[in-house]
Design an enzyme around this catalytic site. Structure first.
Site, PDB file in Angstrom:
ATOM      1  N   ASN A  47       0.812  -1.224   0.000  1.00  0.00           N
ATOM      2  CA  ASN A  47       0.000   0.000   0.000  1.00  0.00           C
ATOM      3  C   ASN A  47       0.844   1.272   0.000  1.00  0.00           C
ATOM      4  OD1 ASN A  47      -2.500   1.742   0.850  1.00  0.00           O
ATOM      5  ND2 ASN A  47      -0.970   2.040   2.480  1.00  0.00           N
ATOM      6  N   TYR A  59       3.450   8.897 -11.564  1.00  0.00           N
ATOM      7  CA  TYR A  59       2.551   8.100 -10.708  1.00  0.00           C
ATOM      8  C   TYR A  59       1.750   7.106 -11.557  1.00  0.00           C
ATOM      9  CZ  TYR A  59      -1.085   7.479  -7.037  1.00  0.00           C
ATOM     10  OH  TYR A  59      -1.967   6.987  -6.101  1.00  0.00           O
TER      11      TYR A  59
HETATM   12  P1  NAP Z   1      -1.176   8.735   2.768  1.00  0.00           P
HETATM   13  O1  NAP Z   1      -2.351   9.144   3.571  1.00  0.00           O
HETATM   14  O2  NAP Z   1      -0.237   9.762   2.251  1.00  0.00           O
HETATM   15  O3  NAP Z   1      -0.363   7.626   3.609  1.00  0.00           O
HETATM   16  C1  NAP Z   1       0.745   7.030   3.023  1.00  0.00           C
HETATM   17  C2  NAP Z   1       1.353   6.008   3.955  1.00  0.00           C
HETATM   18  O4  NAP Z   1       2.433   5.387   3.239  1.00  0.00           O
HETATM   19  C3  NAP Z   1       1.949   6.614   5.218  1.00  0.00           C
HETATM   20  O5  NAP Z   1       1.735   5.732   6.301  1.00  0.00           O
HETATM   21  C4  NAP Z   1       3.441   6.704   4.899  1.00  0.00           C
HETATM   22  O6  NAP Z   1       4.299   6.547   6.032  1.00  0.00           O
HETATM   23  C5  NAP Z   1       3.618   5.497   4.004  1.00  0.00           C
HETATM   24  N1  NAP Z   1       4.768   5.601   3.132  1.00  0.00           N
HETATM   25  C6  NAP Z   1       5.014   6.548   2.189  1.00  0.00           C
HETATM   26  N2  NAP Z   1       6.193   6.302   1.599  1.00  0.00           N
HETATM   27  C7  NAP Z   1       6.685   5.181   2.179  1.00  0.00           C
HETATM   28  C8  NAP Z   1       7.880   4.442   2.038  1.00  0.00           C
HETATM   29  N3  NAP Z   1       8.803   4.815   1.146  1.00  0.00           N
HETATM   30  N4  NAP Z   1       8.074   3.344   2.805  1.00  0.00           N
HETATM   31  C9  NAP Z   1       7.144   2.967   3.713  1.00  0.00           C
HETATM   32  N5  NAP Z   1       6.003   3.638   3.912  1.00  0.00           N
HETATM   33  C10 NAP Z   1       5.784   4.732   3.154  1.00  0.00           C
HETATM   34  O7  NAP Z   1      -1.632   7.930   1.460  1.00  0.00           O
HETATM   35  P2  NAP Z   1      -3.013   7.182   1.114  1.00  0.00           P
HETATM   36  O8  NAP Z   1      -3.892   8.157   0.438  1.00  0.00           O
HETATM   37  O9  NAP Z   1      -3.489   6.401   2.258  1.00  0.00           O
HETATM   38  O10 NAP Z   1      -2.485   6.194  -0.033  1.00  0.00           O
HETATM   39  C11 NAP Z   1      -2.220   4.831   0.198  1.00  0.00           C
HETATM   40  C12 NAP Z   1      -2.051   4.138  -1.140  1.00  0.00           C
HETATM   41  O11 NAP Z   1      -3.241   4.308  -1.915  1.00  0.00           O
HETATM   42  C13 NAP Z   1      -0.925   4.714  -2.001  1.00  0.00           C
HETATM   43  O12 NAP Z   1      -0.277   3.675  -2.686  1.00  0.00           O
HETATM   44  C14 NAP Z   1      -1.657   5.617  -2.971  1.00  0.00           C
HETATM   45  O13 NAP Z   1      -0.930   5.790  -4.145  1.00  0.00           O
HETATM   46  C15 NAP Z   1      -2.925   4.831  -3.178  1.00  0.00           C
HETATM   47  N6  NAP Z   1      -4.053   5.618  -3.660  1.00  0.00           N
HETATM   48  C16 NAP Z   1      -4.580   6.635  -2.910  1.00  0.00           C
HETATM   49  C17 NAP Z   1      -5.662   7.332  -3.402  1.00  0.00           C
HETATM   50  C18 NAP Z   1      -6.316   8.453  -2.637  1.00  0.00           C
HETATM   51  O14 NAP Z   1      -7.211   9.094  -3.186  1.00  0.00           O
HETATM   52  N7  NAP Z   1      -5.940   8.706  -1.393  1.00  0.00           N
HETATM   53  C19 NAP Z   1      -6.194   7.019  -4.651  1.00  0.00           C
HETATM   54  C20 NAP Z   1      -5.645   5.991  -5.378  1.00  0.00           C
HETATM   55  C21 NAP Z   1      -4.584   5.290  -4.877  1.00  0.00           C
HETATM   56  P3  NAP Z   1       4.516   7.764   7.090  1.00  0.00           P
HETATM   57  O15 NAP Z   1       3.176   7.891   7.796  1.00  0.00           O
HETATM   58  O16 NAP Z   1       5.595   7.275   7.992  1.00  0.00           O
HETATM   59  O17 NAP Z   1       4.855   8.969   6.281  1.00  0.00           O
END
Ligand code: NAP
Length: 247
Positions: free
Chosen positions: A93, A158
């Site tokens: 994730n 991305y």
């Molecule tokens: P988020 O709120 O920014 O949280 C990201 C999480 O990933 C945080 O816990 C962060 O750790 C961790 N992280 C980032 N870089 C990392 C690394 N290099 N190694 C280990 N952990 C790492 O993001 P989110 O929106 O929940 O997104 C989660 C996933 O869903 C991602 O892959 C994103 O691309 C995908 N996604 C999100 C959306 C959306 O609308 N939100 C839509 C489509 C896909 P820290 O807390 O320590 O910084």
């Protein structure tokens, strides 16, 4: 010998979608390994919710894009626990975005997004696959994106990284299917998290048939199903979860 404890590793589980998935998989009965990169306080909060619910969780801090850290932390844990634990579920994730038009996209902007979103998939999946193959059971689910299916302007890095994970998912599913391992991806549209806090829901929601952004918990429900035994004949699939937004 007593049965091994069953673990689910969720990368990027300190916040957002990963946090919701970790909480849900713990409620499903898994011991959860909460991976994150830097935010100790938020990771502790995820763990606290799980413990409060009566579940079990362990923090595992490493950067998925850093091969040395993955080997030391995850590889080390696997070695240490080879007799008493098995990772049955891996949720890839962890992800970042860094949106720019190609015209303004510097090599570091490309590399950074590819390293976390795509190479991170390789690093972590590679570290656990041998144990999963030996166990003859596994669920690998990656959180990709609508961007990886349709391509989004301003997100070439991305979109490419997520499309790469989709290709890897389909290939790996064919390599490991005979060993009881399924490999799938979920492709969210707009979900309310820190990652999307700079995106105006009021402005964009009219484009979404559901007329709103999604919640992390809604993604976690889908992941929980794919991680369950009920989903044993679903593999090499990408399932969209986007409120009906055309992809
Ligand atoms: P988020 O709120 O920014 O949280 C990201 C999480 O990933 C945080 O816990 C962060 O750790 C961790 N992280 C980032 N870089 C990392 C690394 N290099 N190694 C280990 N952990 C790492 O993001 P989110 O929106 O929940 O997104 C989660 C996933 O869903 C991602 O892959 C994103 O691309 C995908 N996604 C999100 C959306 C959306 O609308 N939100 C839509 C489509 C896909 P820290 O807390 O320590 O910084």
């Amino acid at each position: 010998m007593s049965a091994k404890l069953k673990y689910a590793l969720v990368t990027g589980a300190a916040r957002g979608i990963g946090k919701a998935i970790a909480i849900k998989l713990a409620a499903d009965g898994y011991h959860v390994l909460i991976n994150y990169r830097s935010n100790d306080a938020e990771a502790e909060k995820t763990k606290a919710v799980i413990v409060e619910q009566g579940g079990n969780a362990t923090l595992m801090k490493f950067d998925v894009s850093d091969r040395t850290e993955v080997t030391t932390m995850l590889g080390g844990w696997l070695e240490q626990h080879q007799d008493d634990a098995v990772i049955e579920v891996l949720i890839n994730n962890a992800g970042i975005r860094n949106d720019k038009l190609l015209l303004w996209m510097e090599p570091k902007d490309w590399d950074g997004v590819m390293d976390v979103n795509l190479t991170g998939f390789y690093n972590v999946t590679k570290a656990i696959i041998n144990q999963m193959l030996l166990n003859r059971y596994g669920r690998i689910i990656s959180v990709v994106s609508l961007s990886g299916l349709k391509g989004v302007a301003g997100q070439m890095n991305y979109s490419a990284a997520k499309a790469g994970v989709i290709g890897a998912t389909k290939a790996l599913a064919q390599e490991v299917g005979k060993r009881g391992i399924t490999v799938n991806a979920v492709a969210p549209g707009y979900i309310k998290t820190d990652m999307t806090q700079d995106i105006d829901e009021q402005e964009l929601k009219a484009q979404i048939p559901a007329n709103r952004f999604g919640d992390s918990e809604e993604v976690a429900e889908l992941v929980s199903f794919l991680a369950s035994k009920k989903a044993s004949y679903i593999s090499a699939e990408v399932i969209s979860i986007n409120g009906g937004l055309y992809s």
